[in-house]
Write a protein that holds these residues in place. Structure first.
Motif, PDB file in Angstrom:
ATOM      1  N   TRP A  59       0.831  -1.202   0.000  1.00  0.00           N
ATOM      2  CA  TRP A  59       0.000   0.000   0.000  1.00  0.00           C
ATOM      3  C   TRP A  59       0.874   1.263   0.000  1.00  0.00           C
ATOM      4  CZ3 TRP A  59       0.505   3.430   3.970  1.00  0.00           C
ATOM      5  CH2 TRP A  59       1.113   2.958   5.153  1.00  0.00           C
ATOM      6  N   LEU A  60       1.983   1.217   0.746  1.00  0.00           N
ATOM      7  CA  LEU A  60       2.898   2.352   0.770  1.00  0.00           C
ATOM      8  C   LEU A  60       3.607   2.513  -0.573  1.00  0.00           C
ATOM      9  CD1 LEU A  60       4.228   4.626   2.365  1.00  0.00           C
ATOM     10  CD2 LEU A  60       5.934   2.974   3.153  1.00  0.00           C
ATOM     11  N   ALA A  61       3.964   1.396  -1.193  1.00  0.00           N
ATOM     12  CA  ALA A  61       4.621   1.453  -2.498  1.00  0.00           C
ATOM     13  C   ALA A  61       3.690   2.090  -3.531  1.00  0.00           C
ATOM     14  CB  ALA A  61       5.038   0.055  -2.944  1.00  0.00           C
ATOM     15  N   ILE A  62       2.433   1.716  -3.497  1.00  0.00           N
ATOM     16  CA  ILE A  62       1.467   2.269  -4.457  1.00  0.00           C
ATOM     17  C   ILE A  62       1.259   3.763  -4.207  1.00  0.00           C
ATOM     18  CG2 ILE A  62      -0.958   2.201  -5.156  1.00  0.00           C
ATOM     19  CD1 ILE A  62      -0.823  -0.866  -4.608  1.00  0.00           C
ATOM     20  N   LEU A  63       1.083   4.149  -2.945  1.00  0.00           N
ATOM     21  CA  LEU A  63       0.895   5.564  -2.626  1.00  0.00           C
ATOM     22  C   LEU A  63       2.124   6.399  -2.987  1.00  0.00           C
ATOM     23  CD1 LEU A  63      -0.978   5.518   0.802  1.00  0.00           C
ATOM     24  CD2 LEU A  63      -1.868   6.187  -1.435  1.00  0.00           C
ATOM     25  N   ALA A  64       3.294   5.864  -2.720  1.00  0.00           N
ATOM     26  CA  ALA A  64       4.513   6.602  -3.035  1.00  0.00           C
ATOM     27  C   ALA A  64       4.697   6.733  -4.548  1.00  0.00           C
ATOM     28  CB  ALA A  64       5.722   5.918  -2.398  1.00  0.00           C
ATOM     29  N   MET A  65       4.365   5.704  -5.317  1.00  0.00           N
ATOM     30  CA  MET A  65       4.446   5.796  -6.779  1.00  0.00           C
ATOM     31  C   MET A  65       3.458   6.824  -7.307  1.00  0.00           C
ATOM     32  SD  MET A  65       6.831   4.190  -8.216  1.00  0.00           S
ATOM     33  CE  MET A  65       6.313   4.154  -9.900  1.00  0.00           C
ATOM     34  N   ILE A  66       2.273   6.857  -6.720  1.00  0.00           N
ATOM     35  CA  ILE A  66       1.300   7.881  -7.108  1.00  0.00           C
ATOM     36  C   ILE A  66       1.863   9.262  -6.785  1.00  0.00           C
ATOM     37  CG2 ILE A  66      -0.972   8.840  -6.544  1.00  0.00           C
ATOM     38  CD1 ILE A  66      -1.938   5.926  -6.224  1.00  0.00           C
ATOM     39  N   GLY A  67       2.543   9.396  -5.658  1.00  0.00           N
ATOM     40  CA  GLY A  67       3.168  10.664  -5.287  1.00  0.00           C
ATOM     41  C   GLY A  67       4.241  11.090  -6.274  1.00  0.00           C
ATOM     42  N   VAL A  68       5.073  10.125  -6.702  1.00  0.00           N
ATOM     43  CA  VAL A  68       6.112  10.434  -7.695  1.00  0.00           C
ATOM     44  C   VAL A  68       5.480  10.911  -8.995  1.00  0.00           C
ATOM     45  CG1 VAL A  68       7.892   9.429  -9.170  1.00  0.00           C
ATOM     46  CG2 VAL A  68       7.864   8.900  -6.746  1.00  0.00           C
ATOM     47  N   ILE A  69       4.495  10.177  -9.476  1.00  0.00           N
ATOM     48  CA  ILE A  69       3.852  10.510 -10.750  1.00  0.00           C
ATOM     49  C   ILE A  69       3.119  11.844 -10.648  1.00  0.00           C
ATOM     50  CG2 ILE A  69       2.056   9.778 -12.362  1.00  0.00           C
ATOM     51  CD1 ILE A  69       2.947   6.861 -11.683  1.00  0.00           C
ATOM     52  N   ALA A  70       2.425  12.073  -9.531  1.00  0.00           N
ATOM     53  CA  ALA A  70       1.700  13.338  -9.360  1.00  0.00           C
ATOM     54  C   ALA A  70       2.667  14.517  -9.311  1.00  0.00           C
ATOM     55  CB  ALA A  70       0.861  13.284  -8.092  1.00  0.00           C
ATOM     56  N   THR A  71       3.788  14.352  -8.624  1.00  0.00           N
ATOM     57  CA  THR A  71       4.771  15.429  -8.558  1.00  0.00           C
ATOM     58  C   THR A  71       5.351  15.716  -9.934  1.00  0.00           C
ATOM     59  OG1 THR A  71       5.318  14.764  -6.301  1.00  0.00           O
ATOM     60  CG2 THR A  71       6.874  16.212  -7.408  1.00  0.00           C
ATOM     61  N   LEU A  72       5.643  14.677 -10.700  1.00  0.00           N
ATOM     62  CA  LEU A  72       6.152  14.872 -12.064  1.00  0.00           C
ATOM     63  C   LEU A  72       5.140  15.592 -12.942  1.00  0.00           C
ATOM     64  CD1 LEU A  72       7.942  11.477 -12.718  1.00  0.00           C
ATOM     65  CD2 LEU A  72       9.002  13.717 -12.586  1.00  0.00           C
ATOM     66  N   ILE A  73       3.871  15.221 -12.826  1.00  0.00           N
ATOM     67  CA  ILE A  73       2.832  15.857 -13.646  1.00  0.00           C
ATOM     68  C   ILE A  73       2.672  17.325 -13.267  1.00  0.00           C
ATOM     69  CG2 ILE A  73       0.340  15.899 -14.093  1.00  0.00           C
ATOM     70  CD1 ILE A  73       0.441  12.816 -13.989  1.00  0.00           C
ATOM     71  N   VAL A  74       2.618  17.603 -11.969  1.00  0.00           N
ATOM     72  CA  VAL A  74       2.458  18.991 -11.523  1.00  0.00           C
ATOM     73  C   VAL A  74       3.652  19.840 -11.961  1.00  0.00           C
ATOM     74  CG1 VAL A  74       2.386  20.462  -9.472  1.00  0.00           C
ATOM     75  CG2 VAL A  74       0.917  18.460  -9.612  1.00  0.00           C
ATOM     76  N   ARG A  75       4.845  19.306 -11.829  1.00  0.00           N
ATOM     77  CA  ARG A  75       6.049  20.056 -12.223  1.00  0.00           C
ATOM     78  C   ARG A  75       6.086  20.284 -13.723  1.00  0.00           C
ATOM     79  NH1 ARG A  75       9.257  23.950 -12.305  1.00  0.00           N
ATOM     80  NH2 ARG A  75      11.412  23.534 -12.806  1.00  0.00           N
ATOM     81  N   SER A  76       5.699  19.300 -14.503  1.00  0.00           N
ATOM     82  CA  SER A  76       5.755  19.458 -15.953  1.00  0.00           C
ATOM     83  C   SER A  76       4.665  20.387 -16.474  1.00  0.00           C
ATOM     84  CB  SER A  76       5.663  18.099 -16.645  1.00  0.00           C
ATOM     85  OG  SER A  76       4.390  17.527 -16.402  1.00  0.00           O
ATOM     86  N   CYS A  77       3.599  20.581 -15.728  1.00  0.00           N
ATOM     87  CA  CYS A  77       2.525  21.491 -16.141  1.00  0.00           C
ATOM     88  C   CYS A  77       2.759  22.922 -15.678  1.00  0.00           C
ATOM     89  CB  CYS A  77       1.186  20.996 -15.606  1.00  0.00           C
ATOM     90  SG  CYS A  77       0.652  19.463 -16.376  1.00  0.00           S
ATOM     91  N   ASN A  78       3.831  23.167 -14.964  1.00  0.00           N
ATOM     92  CA  ASN A  78       4.120  24.504 -14.469  1.00  0.00           C
ATOM     93  C   ASN A  78       4.583  25.389 -15.617  1.00  0.00           C
ATOM     94  OD1 ASN A  78       4.792  26.743 -13.029  1.00  0.00           O
ATOM     95  ND2 ASN A  78       6.413  25.785 -11.830  1.00  0.00           N
ATOM     96  N   ASP A  79       3.825  26.460 -15.883  1.00  0.00           N
ATOM     97  CA  ASP A  79       4.162  27.359 -16.980  1.00  0.00           C
ATOM     98  C   ASP A  79       5.229  28.368 -16.592  1.00  0.00           C
ATOM     99  OD1 ASP A  79       2.371  26.156 -18.674  1.00  0.00           O
ATOM    100  OD2 ASP A  79       0.742  27.547 -18.203  1.00  0.00           O
ATOM    101  N   TYR A  80       5.512  28.528 -15.308  1.00  0.00           N
ATOM    102  CA  TYR A  80       6.470  29.516 -14.836  1.00  0.00           C
ATOM    103  C   TYR A  80       7.733  28.819 -14.348  1.00  0.00           C
ATOM    104  CZ  TYR A  80       2.215  32.206 -15.024  1.00  0.00           C
ATOM    105  OH  TYR A  80       1.062  32.788 -15.451  1.00  0.00           O
ATOM    106  N   GLY A  81       8.368  28.098 -15.232  1.00  0.00           N
ATOM    107  CA  GLY A  81       9.544  27.319 -14.863  1.00  0.00           C
ATOM    108  C   GLY A  81      10.862  28.033 -15.067  1.00  0.00           C
TER     109      GLY A  81
END
Length: 107
Positions: A59-81
């Motif tokens: 369960w922790l592995a799944i949540l942490a992978m979701i965290g990695v993917i969510a962080t990557l998506i949020v960072r890549s969608c940032n227009d003010y980089g």
């Protein structure tokens, strides 16, 4: 401006020739990446993924992978980089540096 390096200690050689402290008349703006905490978050989530895989905490592995993917998506969608350092700001910094070098007798 990138200096021409031909020796192991190029700055020492430039100082001996009197070319070390060259200040151009004009500067170009510098584009810098903006500060972000995404790398720290991805590292933290990655550590949790590895920890969870070693100890079979799925369960922790799944949540942490979701965290990695969510962080990557949020960072890549940032227009003010990017942050642009204007040529006027660079000129102000370099003129302070030049005044400091002159007061130390290095120019």
């Amino acid at each position: 401006m990138i200096p021409d390096v031909s020796n192991v200690d190029a700055f020492w050689e430039m100082k001996n020739k009197g070319e070390a402290y060259h200040f151009p008349d004009q500067y170009k703006p510098i584009i810098m990446p903006a500060n972000t905490g995404a790398g720290v978050l991805i590292g933290l989530f990655g550590f949790l993924v590895g920890f969870a895989f070693v100890w079979y905490i799925w369960w922790l592995a799944i949540l942490a992978m979701i965290g990695v993917i969510a962080t990557l998506i949020v960072r890549s969608c940032n227009d003010y980089g990017e942050e642009i350092i204007t040529s006027e700001a660079i000129m102000a910094i370099e003129s302070q540096r030049k005044a400091q070098l002159m007061s130390q007798g290095k120019l």
